[in-house]
Design a protein around this motif. Sequence first.
Motif, PDB file in Angstrom:
ATOM      1  N   TYR A 128       0.994  -1.291   0.390  1.00 13.15           N
ATOM      2  CA  TYR A 128      -0.021   0.163   0.006  1.00 13.15           C
ATOM      3  C   TYR A 128       1.049   0.985   0.131  1.00 13.15           C
ATOM      4  CZ  TYR A 128      -2.942   3.503   1.477  1.00 13.15           C
ATOM      5  OH  TYR A 128      -3.439   5.208   1.940  1.00 13.15           O
ATOM      6  N   SER A 129       1.841   1.189   0.617  1.00 17.46           N
ATOM      7  CA  SER A 129       2.720   2.177   0.629  1.00 17.46           C
ATOM      8  C   SER A 129       3.608   2.880  -0.337  1.00 17.46           C
ATOM      9  CB  SER A 129       3.462   2.556   1.855  1.00 17.46           C
ATOM     10  OG  SER A 129       3.429   2.765   3.351  1.00 17.46           O
ATOM     11  N   PHE A 130       3.681   1.930  -1.238  1.00 17.01           N
ATOM     12  CA  PHE A 130       4.293   1.942  -2.410  1.00 17.01           C
ATOM     13  C   PHE A 130       3.602   2.780  -3.460  1.00 17.01           C
ATOM     14  CE2 PHE A 130       8.514   0.002  -0.082  1.00 17.01           C
ATOM     15  CZ  PHE A 130       9.651   0.526  -1.364  1.00 17.01           C
ATOM     16  N   LYS A 131       2.570   2.268  -3.090  1.00 15.49           N
ATOM     17  CA  LYS A 131       1.286   2.078  -4.551  1.00 15.49           C
ATOM     18  C   LYS A 131       0.835   3.712  -4.527  1.00 15.49           C
ATOM     19  CE  LYS A 131      -0.973  -2.032  -5.276  1.00 15.49           C
ATOM     20  NZ  LYS A 131      -2.180  -2.380  -4.739  1.00 15.49           N
ATOM     21  N   LYS A 137      -3.113  11.772  -7.372  1.00 11.64           N
ATOM     22  CA  LYS A 137      -3.680  13.137  -6.052  1.00 11.64           C
ATOM     23  C   LYS A 137      -2.776  13.446  -5.123  1.00 11.64           C
ATOM     24  CE  LYS A 137      -6.724  12.760  -2.358  1.00 11.64           C
ATOM     25  NZ  LYS A 137      -8.355  12.057  -1.207  1.00 11.64           N
ATOM     26  N   ASN A 138      -1.643  12.370  -4.582  1.00 13.09           N
ATOM     27  CA  ASN A 138      -0.983  12.618  -4.074  1.00 13.09           C
ATOM     28  C   ASN A 138       0.404  13.605  -4.612  1.00 13.09           C
ATOM     29  OD1 ASN A 138      -1.794  11.256  -1.892  1.00 13.09           O
ATOM     30  ND2 ASN A 138      -1.165   9.475  -2.380  1.00 13.09           N
ATOM     31  N   ARG A 139       0.433  13.439  -5.824  1.00 15.02           N
ATOM     32  CA  ARG A 139       1.110  14.168  -6.055  1.00 15.02           C
ATOM     33  C   ARG A 139       2.744  14.545  -5.465  1.00 15.02           C
ATOM     34  NH1 ARG A 139       1.563  19.900  -6.731  1.00 15.02           N
ATOM     35  NH2 ARG A 139       1.946  19.295  -9.328  1.00 15.02           N
ATOM     36  N   SER A 140       2.724  12.594  -5.879  1.00 17.01           N
ATOM     37  CA  SER A 140       4.597  13.001  -4.968  1.00 17.01           C
ATOM     38  C   SER A 140       5.605  12.958  -5.168  1.00 17.01           C
ATOM     39  CB  SER A 140       4.233  11.475  -4.583  1.00 17.01           C
ATOM     40  OG  SER A 140       5.763  10.840  -4.025  1.00 17.01           O
ATOM     41  N   PRO A 141       6.740  13.993  -4.508  1.00 16.29           N
ATOM     42  CA  PRO A 141       8.107  14.547  -5.230  1.00 16.29           C
ATOM     43  C   PRO A 141       8.816  13.319  -5.392  1.00 16.29           C
ATOM     44  CG  PRO A 141       7.708  15.190  -2.996  1.00 16.29           C
ATOM     45  CD  PRO A 141       6.242  14.928  -3.344  1.00 16.29           C
ATOM     46  N   VAL A 142       8.256  12.624  -5.133  1.00 19.68           N
ATOM     47  CA  VAL A 142       9.363  11.125  -5.096  1.00 19.68           C
ATOM     48  C   VAL A 142       8.716  10.049  -5.948  1.00 19.68           C
ATOM     49  CG1 VAL A 142      10.604   9.437  -4.105  1.00 19.68           C
ATOM     50  CG2 VAL A 142       9.771  11.581  -2.396  1.00 19.68           C
ATOM     51  N   TYR A 143       7.700  10.554  -6.608  1.00 19.57           N
ATOM     52  CA  TYR A 143       7.109   9.787  -7.674  1.00 19.57           C
ATOM     53  C   TYR A 143       8.388   9.219  -8.675  1.00 19.57           C
ATOM     54  CZ  TYR A 143       5.043   8.833 -12.182  1.00 19.57           C
ATOM     55  OH  TYR A 143       4.932   8.392 -13.882  1.00 19.57           O
ATOM     56  N   THR A 144       8.696  10.676  -9.358  1.00 20.00           N
ATOM     57  CA  THR A 144       9.732  10.481  -9.840  1.00 20.00           C
ATOM     58  C   THR A 144      11.166   8.827  -9.738  1.00 20.00           C
ATOM     59  OG1 THR A 144      10.836  12.159 -10.634  1.00 20.00           O
ATOM     60  CG2 THR A 144       9.165  11.795 -11.943  1.00 20.00           C
ATOM     61  N   SER A 145      11.261   9.067  -9.087  1.00 25.86           N
ATOM     62  CA  SER A 145      12.442   7.793  -8.561  1.00 25.86           C
ATOM     63  C   SER A 145      12.129   7.264  -8.149  1.00 25.86           C
ATOM     64  CB  SER A 145      12.886   8.708  -6.798  1.00 25.86           C
ATOM     65  OG  SER A 145      13.273  10.352  -7.410  1.00 25.86           O
ATOM     66  N   GLU A 148      11.676   5.327 -12.309  1.00 25.94           N
ATOM     67  CA  GLU A 148      12.685   4.922 -12.401  1.00 25.94           C
ATOM     68  C   GLU A 148      13.014   3.162 -12.195  1.00 25.94           C
ATOM     69  OE1 GLU A 148      15.853   7.140 -10.676  1.00 25.94           O
ATOM     70  OE2 GLU A 148      15.460   8.646 -12.045  1.00 25.94           O
ATOM     71  N   ASP A 149      13.290   2.994 -10.825  1.00 27.50           N
ATOM     72  CA  ASP A 149      12.896   1.266 -10.823  1.00 27.50           C
ATOM     73  C   ASP A 149      11.965   0.471 -10.942  1.00 27.50           C
ATOM     74  OD1 ASP A 149      15.173   2.308  -8.493  1.00 27.50           O
ATOM     75  OD2 ASP A 149      13.173   2.831  -6.780  1.00 27.50           O
ATOM     76  N   GLY A 150      11.269   0.569 -11.421  1.00 25.67           N
ATOM     77  CA  GLY A 150      10.809   0.388 -12.409  1.00 25.67           C
ATOM     78  C   GLY A 150       9.781  -1.189 -12.420  1.00 25.67           C
ATOM     79  N   ILE A 151       9.516  -0.436 -11.494  1.00 28.23           N
ATOM     80  CA  ILE A 151       8.464  -1.618 -10.486  1.00 28.23           C
ATOM     81  C   ILE A 151       6.927  -2.523 -11.599  1.00 28.23           C
ATOM     82  CG2 ILE A 151       6.741  -2.838  -8.245  1.00 28.23           C
ATOM     83  CD1 ILE A 151       8.729  -0.548  -6.651  1.00 28.23           C
ATOM     84  N   LEU A 152       7.275  -3.544 -11.692  1.00 30.69           N
ATOM     85  CA  LEU A 152       6.258  -3.338 -13.104  1.00 30.69           C
ATOM     86  C   LEU A 152       5.353  -3.059 -12.464  1.00 30.69           C
ATOM     87  CD1 LEU A 152       7.984  -6.582 -14.034  1.00 30.69           C
ATOM     88  CD2 LEU A 152       7.324  -4.726 -15.416  1.00 30.69           C
ATOM     89  N   GLY A 153       4.183  -2.843 -13.170  1.00 31.23           N
ATOM     90  CA  GLY A 153       2.474  -2.507 -13.198  1.00 31.23           C
ATOM     91  C   GLY A 153       1.632  -1.306 -12.451  1.00 31.23           C
ATOM     92  N   LEU A 154       3.078  -0.860 -11.511  1.00 33.37           N
ATOM     93  CA  LEU A 154       2.369   0.170 -11.175  1.00 33.37           C
ATOM     94  C   LEU A 154       2.112   1.830 -11.395  1.00 33.37           C
ATOM     95  CD1 LEU A 154       4.697   0.643  -7.452  1.00 33.37           C
ATOM     96  CD2 LEU A 154       2.325   0.333  -7.939  1.00 33.37           C
ATOM     97  N   TYR A 170      -6.258   0.626  -5.349  1.00 34.15           N
ATOM     98  CA  TYR A 170      -5.223   0.185  -4.983  1.00 34.15           C
ATOM     99  C   TYR A 170      -5.603  -1.410  -4.264  1.00 34.15           C
ATOM    100  CZ  TYR A 170      -3.168   4.804  -2.769  1.00 34.15           C
ATOM    101  OH  TYR A 170      -2.583   6.249  -2.382  1.00 34.15           O
ATOM    102  N   ASP A 171      -6.357  -1.296  -4.466  1.00 35.76           N
ATOM    103  CA  ASP A 171      -7.143  -2.662  -4.191  1.00 35.76           C
ATOM    104  C   ASP A 171      -6.830  -3.709  -5.584  1.00 35.76           C
ATOM    105  OD1 ASP A 171      -8.214  -2.578  -2.263  1.00 35.76           O
ATOM    106  OD2 ASP A 171      -9.920  -1.859  -3.411  1.00 35.76           O
ATOM    107  N   SER A 172      -5.707  -3.688  -6.775  1.00 37.53           N
ATOM    108  CA  SER A 172      -5.299  -3.856  -8.231  1.00 37.53           C
ATOM    109  C   SER A 172      -4.239  -4.783  -7.299  1.00 37.53           C
ATOM    110  CB  SER A 172      -5.516  -3.081  -9.278  1.00 37.53           C
ATOM    111  OG  SER A 172      -6.970  -3.227 -10.089  1.00 37.53           O
ATOM    112  N   ASP A 173      -4.417  -6.301  -8.243  1.00 45.36           N
ATOM    113  CA  ASP A 173      -2.505  -6.363  -8.150  1.00 45.36           C
ATOM    114  C   ASP A 173      -2.296  -5.584  -9.635  1.00 45.36           C
ATOM    115  OD1 ASP A 173      -3.817  -7.869  -5.659  1.00 45.36           O
ATOM    116  OD2 ASP A 173      -4.298  -9.526  -6.206  1.00 45.36           O
ATOM    117  N   VAL A 174      -0.662  -5.704  -8.952  1.00 43.54           N
ATOM    118  CA  VAL A 174       0.379  -5.564  -9.909  1.00 43.54           C
ATOM    119  C   VAL A 174       1.113  -6.770  -9.513  1.00 43.54           C
ATOM    120  CG1 VAL A 174      -0.410  -3.019  -9.859  1.00 43.54           C
ATOM    121  CG2 VAL A 174       1.277  -4.012  -8.463  1.00 43.54           C
TER     122      VAL A 174
END
Length: 607
Positions: A128-131, A137-145, A148-154, A170-174
């Motif tokens: 949940y926390s990584f999602k 909605k969160n406009r996270s400044p950490v999103y682009t970092s 680039e790690d390339g977690i499949l599906g996110l 948040y309930d969809s499996d990736v």
Amino acid sequence: MNGIDRRRWSLAMLGMAALPATARAARPTGSGDRILRVVLEAAETTFDPAQVSDIYSAMITAHVFEGLYTYDPLALPVKPRPLTAAGMPQVSPDFRVWTVRLQPGIHFADDPAFEGRPRELVAQDYVYSFKRFFDPKNRSPVYTSLQEDGILGLEALRDKALVAKMPFDYDSDVEGLRALDRYTLQFRLAAPRPRFLYTLCDSSNCGAMAREVVRRWGDDIGAHPVGTGPYRLARWRRSSQIVLERNPHFRELRYDGEPAAGDTVAEGWLAKLKGQRLPLNDGVEINVIEEGQPRWLSFLTGQADVLRVPAEFTEFAMPNGKLSPPLARRGIAARRYVNPDYVMSWFNMDDPVVGGYTADKVALRRAIGLAYDIGREIAGVRRGQAVAAQAPMPPGTYGHDPLYRSENGTYDPARAKALLDMYGYVDRDGDGWRELPDGRPLVLDMATQASYLERALDETWQKSLAAVGLRMRFSAAQWPENFKAARAGRLQMWSLSSTATQPDAQAALAYMYGPQSGEANLARFKLPAFDALYQRMLTLPDSPERARLFLEASKLITAYMPYRIHVHRVYTDVTQPWITGYRWPLFRREVWQYVDVDGEMRERMLS
């Protein structure tokens, strides 16, 4: 003395000399307690890990939340070790699959969202926390970092929310982020990421959150951090004071570490503290004091237990590199070191005056860089407590080459004038200031803060550029306000610093990476050649080829000058005699739980 009030300066120095074993100042409330008292030099912004990108907020979240891994508190060079994980990760040979087993029995701090029931940390909490970083909605400044790690599906899940203009699912499996069972977490990455472990070591951003807490507090989640760490938030006066208290549900975790051979200080701490339950103190009181003089006085009078000496006072605290006799007689300890950081000023590449990639715009930025008197900054503003930076790779990280030299570290006003003349930035009306090539006025606007250090840096900028005929003006605001404006692209120029959070320089180059524009890349620099180098470095293991790519990336930054990299700072930290175990951490934010406070000694010395 560079604008310093001489009378107050003298009082500060007389206070230092007159304070022997007992400080002649009002005692802090409850000075016999075991509360650690620290200061921050700038205000925090939020305590939502998905929103944190500044070091001041990160210092708080790293002590409330917990990532899967951390760094040994005593080892130098740094050594990753499990935090909430039960052991080191299982990693596929191609560095694409990372599997982590959690320790059972770890619990979150209390919160009304849990309705009075203990809440255990499980693998799904990290899912949940990584999602949350990918939720638009969160406009996270950490999103682009993390992107680039390339977690499949996110990324696909994020795109779905954006296209459909629907809430993030948040309930969809990736495929790339799964809880295989209650305590087993697995990451699958699109490409090799040999250093993905460093992401998992970041408690300030990648600590676990409970979904029901986020639901309970909604848009106010930044004021209600609830994690599994050693502390919980007790009180918060924004931009003034933060109080953390011991988390009563923190698990039984004992002090331990692996000091480097010959590190006698760390070896002494281990001998004294090994086996003691963490945190070693009962809480932390953090005060925001932006001006250097009151910060220094807070330490001299015993109001602060540890302090990074403001640059303007270093020569008094450590004359000729040695602790001053008045401080030594009081039992104060000091440590000097080159911080793994760099100070930078950036140009908004979308700005019509300083931005752009045409030869005239590049020439303007390079001329500004050459005109800036870095020697004046080091000697006058920082009192010699810095070294000129040649490239944006912090000392002590993989990718930093101490022998590399570049134009970035050069002060050459004659060459700056020649560049400006060549590209038409000349004084047409005879008022002493250069105009734009089309004859319009040329004024450089720099955002700043209202501290002594910022004022001294502004003076250096102004004198440096005036010497080559460039006019500057400054707009002061609090750091969080400037940061918000920078992310929105509303600033033309601003200075800030970056401290490495991992022992690799790749993250430092994220400030120049195109896809991070408006996030880490506040300059909005977009150069395909640089981005290609950056992406290649992500996939390579540490090797001569990867080291060479760092230098190639540095040459592009120097050539286009979206950033003028100033210095790597030399810090001096001082600690009171009643403090044991404090050492500013490299590549991690967690430090306060490892600090022992002798409240009885403090009470005796301050009475």
